[in-house]
Enzyme design. Structure first.
Site, mmCIF file in Angstrom:
data_model
loop_
_atom_site.group_PDB
_atom_site.id
_atom_site.type_symbol
_atom_site.label_atom_id
_atom_site.label_comp_id
_atom_site.label_asym_id
_atom_site.label_seq_id
_atom_site.Cartn_x
_atom_site.Cartn_y
_atom_site.Cartn_z
ATOM 1 N N GLY A 27 0.823 -1.206 0.000
ATOM 2 C CA GLY A 27 0.000 0.000 0.000
ATOM 3 C C GLY A 27 0.854 1.252 0.000
ATOM 4 O O GLY A 27 2.090 1.188 -0.064
ATOM 5 N N PHE A 28 0.189 2.358 0.090
ATOM 6 C CA PHE A 28 0.864 3.662 0.015
ATOM 7 C C PHE A 28 1.877 3.831 1.155
ATOM 8 O O PHE A 28 3.081 4.004 0.910
ATOM 9 C CB PHE A 28 -0.231 4.741 0.014
ATOM 10 C CG PHE A 28 0.219 6.099 0.396
ATOM 11 C CD1 PHE A 28 1.260 6.733 -0.275
ATOM 12 C CD2 PHE A 28 -0.425 6.782 1.425
ATOM 13 C CE1 PHE A 28 1.658 8.008 0.080
ATOM 14 C CE2 PHE A 28 -0.041 8.053 1.781
ATOM 15 C CZ PHE A 28 1.004 8.667 1.119
ATOM 16 N N ASP A 46 0.149 -8.616 1.473
ATOM 17 C CA ASP A 46 -0.826 -7.677 0.907
ATOM 18 C C ASP A 46 -1.732 -8.444 -0.053
ATOM 19 O O ASP A 46 -1.256 -9.319 -0.782
ATOM 20 C CB ASP A 46 -0.095 -6.564 0.133
ATOM 21 C CG ASP A 46 -0.929 -5.310 0.002
ATOM 22 O OD1 ASP A 46 -0.497 -4.264 0.526
ATOM 23 O OD2 ASP A 46 -2.014 -5.361 -0.613
ATOM 24 N N ASN A 47 -3.009 -8.130 -0.044
ATOM 25 C CA ASN A 47 -3.905 -8.811 -0.997
ATOM 26 C C ASN A 47 -4.153 -7.945 -2.237
ATOM 27 O O ASN A 47 -5.017 -8.262 -3.057
ATOM 28 C CB ASN A 47 -5.235 -9.192 -0.326
ATOM 29 C CG ASN A 47 -6.035 -7.983 0.094
ATOM 30 O OD1 ASN A 47 -5.603 -6.846 -0.090
ATOM 31 N ND2 ASN A 47 -7.204 -8.215 0.647
ATOM 32 N N GLY A 106 -3.647 -1.800 -2.339
ATOM 33 C CA GLY A 106 -2.228 -1.655 -2.686
ATOM 34 C C GLY A 106 -2.004 -2.128 -4.121
ATOM 35 O O GLY A 106 -2.924 -2.613 -4.771
ATOM 36 N N LEU A 113 -0.405 -2.599 8.991
ATOM 37 C CA LEU A 113 -1.004 -1.471 8.266
ATOM 38 C C LEU A 113 -2.204 -1.911 7.438
ATOM 39 O O LEU A 113 -2.962 -1.069 6.953
ATOM 40 C CB LEU A 113 0.030 -0.844 7.315
ATOM 41 C CG LEU A 113 1.296 -0.243 7.930
ATOM 42 C CD1 LEU A 113 2.249 0.202 6.830
ATOM 43 C CD2 LEU A 113 0.954 0.930 8.825
ATOM 44 N N ALA A 118 -1.482 0.290 13.288
ATOM 45 C CA ALA A 118 -1.843 1.598 12.737
ATOM 46 C C ALA A 118 -3.321 1.864 12.984
ATOM 47 O O ALA A 118 -4.181 1.119 12.527
ATOM 48 C CB ALA A 118 -1.562 1.628 11.242
ATOM 49 N N TYR A 170 -15.809 3.064 10.514
ATOM 50 C CA TYR A 170 -14.352 3.014 10.383
ATOM 51 C C TYR A 170 -13.694 3.374 11.722
ATOM 52 O O TYR A 170 -12.844 2.648 12.236
ATOM 53 C CB TYR A 170 -13.902 3.974 9.277
ATOM 54 C CG TYR A 170 -12.413 4.039 9.079
ATOM 55 C CD1 TYR A 170 -11.666 2.877 8.911
ATOM 56 C CD2 TYR A 170 -11.748 5.257 9.049
ATOM 57 C CE1 TYR A 170 -10.290 2.933 8.720
ATOM 58 C CE2 TYR A 170 -10.378 5.332 8.855
ATOM 59 C CZ TYR A 170 -9.656 4.160 8.699
ATOM 60 O OH TYR A 170 -8.298 4.226 8.513
ATOM 61 N N LYS A 227 -11.600 0.848 14.221
ATOM 62 C CA LYS A 227 -10.218 1.139 14.609
ATOM 63 C C LYS A 227 -10.103 1.334 16.121
ATOM 64 O O LYS A 227 -9.089 0.981 16.727
ATOM 65 C CB LYS A 227 -9.717 2.374 13.857
ATOM 66 C CG LYS A 227 -9.310 2.050 12.434
ATOM 67 C CD LYS A 227 -8.133 1.109 12.477
ATOM 68 C CE LYS A 227 -7.557 0.758 11.161
ATOM 69 N NZ LYS A 227 -6.434 -0.197 11.298
#
Ligand code: UDP
Length: 334
Positions: free
Chosen positions: A10-11, A31-32, A36, A76, A117, A149, A153
């Site tokens: 990802g970023f 990562d899936n 990303g 992340l 994160a 969201y 989190k």
């Protein structure tokens, strides 16, 4: 050191991987490729120190194996982006809660250091800026999708801190405030890449609401520096730490600054929130971090100016020649 980075393509993950590889660490990315992409990490292969696995964070067996092999885990992987969250709330809640649970459970077996994160979204509608880590979380009703969201989190944070308190798993929770920079896609609603692309194309810049809401934008290089320093700090264990820049700007001000930096002739258009997102959408008016705790723990404060960030993002899009690509639809579940 060997780092496992979930969401590593990802970023933010790809920038973190790049920095760790540059200092000679080994990185394993999970990562899936939902949000990303391989383009973010392809250039890292040459280091010979990177390994990647294209799979879901909910693959318990794989996560357990990768966590076992790592010295430090950076979690992340998450569903992010307000548009994505509003459109795919089930996916958001399940990915965020199940993924974190899976990582913490695996890390706990051998007490691996874990950085989780989280997000400034958890402060919700709190109006006491700057936000300190011990401030109240002020969320809207469960009938409004946006808050899922923040709630997911916040649950991640509770779980991580409980693993620390009850099982002595060394966790660090970071609340990331609007992180921006090259490689961030505008596909999931993030404002800066969208504004820059619109400006480079001389298309209308779409400001949602009246544009008086404000944010603080942190260069991803500063974010990565903060994460690395926190992971190296024993005093950060069991703590929640804000990571962000304190330079505040209204979204209309941002549109004007982007126009100016890119020498664009784009008009600025205002779109009501219920058209941009969903009827009854609630935005937060101000979001400013206190970074005193970060500074106290690490001696570091993010400092890249917004003008410099905009120039870097514009250069990235120009280089990739992406500025002519129309804004992608956000309806697909990723
Ligand atoms: N926004 C906007 N135009 C866009 C995308 C976002 O005006 O094309 C606004 C959005 O409503 C919010 C702010 O910009 O007030 C920041 O949005 P973003 O999704 O980047 O991050 P947020 O702070 O909402 O998590």
């Amino acid at each position: 050191m060997r780092f496992l980075i979930t969401g590593g393509a990802g970023f933010i993950g790809s920038h973190l991987a790049e920095r760790l590889l540059a200092r000679g660490d080994r990185v394993v990315l999970l990562d899936n490729l939902s949000t990303g992409c391989m383009d973010n990490i392809r250039h890292l292969k040459a280091s010979g120190l990177m390994e990647y696995h294209l799979d879901n964070i909910e693959n318990r067996q794989l996560v357990a194996e990768l966590v076992d092999d790592a010295d430090v885990v950076v979690h992340l992987a998450a569903a992010v982006g307000v548009k994505l969250i509003v459109e795919s709330p089930v996916h958001t809640i399940e990915t965020n809660v199940n993924g974190t649970q899976m990582v913490l459970e695996a890390a706990c077996k051998k007490r691996k250091r874990v950085l989780i994160a989280s997000t400034s979204e958890v402060y919700g509608k709190n109006t006491c800026v700057p936000f300190h880590e011990d401030a109240d979380l002020v969320l809207g009703p469960t009938t409004k999708g946006r808050w899922s969201y923040a709630a997911s989190k916040a649950l991640d944070e509770f779980l991580a801190l409980s693993y620390w308190k009850e099982k002595k798993l060394p966790v660090i929770v970071v609340r990331l405030f609007n992180t921006v920079g090259p490689r961030q896609t505008g596909r999931y609603g993030m404002v800066l890449p969208n504004f820059v692309k619109e400006a480079l194309d001389n298309r209308p810049i779409h400001v949602y609401g009246d544009g008086k809401q404000s944010r603080c934008f942190c260069d991803v290089r500063d974010t990565v520096e903060a994460l690395i320093r926190l992971m190296d700090t024993d005093r950060a264990i069991g703590e929640v730490v804000n990571v962000g820049n304190t330079e505040e700007i209204s979204i209309e001000g941002l549109a004007q600054l982007v126009k100016q930096r890119t020498r664009s002739s784009s008009p600025i258009e205002f779109i009501p929130y219920d058209q941009a997102y969903e009827p009854g959408f609630e935005d937060m008016m101000r979001r400013v971090p206190s970074v005193e705790k970060l500074h106290d723990l690490t001696g570091f404060r993010p400092q890249t100016t917004l003008s410099e960030i905009i120039d870097r993002v514009a250069a990235f899009f120009q280089e990739k020649n992406e500025s002519s690509t129309p804004r992608a639809a956000t309806t697909s579940v990723v």
